[in-house]
Scaffold this active site. Structure first.
Site: not given
Ligand code: AMP
Ligand code: ZN
Length: 114
Positions: A30-31, A87, A96, A100, A102
């Site tokens: 995760d970023i 989520n 997003v 996915h 976590h």
């Molecule tokens: P969610 O809020 O459950 O939809 O999780 C989306 C996750 O994607 C968050 O924890 C973000 O930090 C992560 N995220 C967003 N952009 C990127 C990226 N470019 N590379 C890796 N993780 C990302």
């Protein structure tokens, strides 16, 4: 899906720190990590959320969870413990819309989460 962030990561159009991949899923860091280990496990097949999952995706969903368990064992934090989170939609905190998992580890987690 051409405008999906995670589809672009899977296609290699946006860089990521790859942790694991196979023909069903890709796992990358995760970023914005919320724990010392924070890996996202993403199916190659795009579906928006758990809310949009269908019966034929049963195997894919199971594969994501088993992959989380495999990564936890490979990285040697399975015995200490970890948290797996999906989520879903607005109140679930999803940002997003490509389903996915976590995988979080390296610190204790409270329950219920905020
Ligand atoms: P969610 O809020 O459950 O939809 O999780 C989306 C996750 O994607 C968050 O924890 C973000 O930090 C992560 N995220 C967003 N952009 C990127 C990226 N470019 N590379 C890796 N993780 C990302
Ligand atoms: Zn996607």
């Amino acid at each position: 899906m051409s405008d999906c962030l995670f589809c672009k990561i899977i296609a290699g159009e946006i860089p990521s720190k790859l942790v694991y991949q196979d023909d069903v899923c890709v796992a990358f860091n995760d970023i914005s990590p919320q724990a010392p280990t924070h890996v996202l496990i993403v199916p190659r097949e795009h579906f928006d959320s758990l809310d949009k999952a269908e019966k034929h995706q049963k195997e894919t969903l199971g594969h994501l969870l088993l992959t989380a368990a495999d990564i936890a064992r490979d990285k040697n934090f399975a015995a200490d413990g970890y948290r797996v989170v999906i989520n879903t939609n607005r109140d679930g905190g999803q940002t997003v819309y490509h389903l996915h998992v976590h995988l979080l580890a390296g610190r204790p987690f409270i329950f219920p989460p905020g």
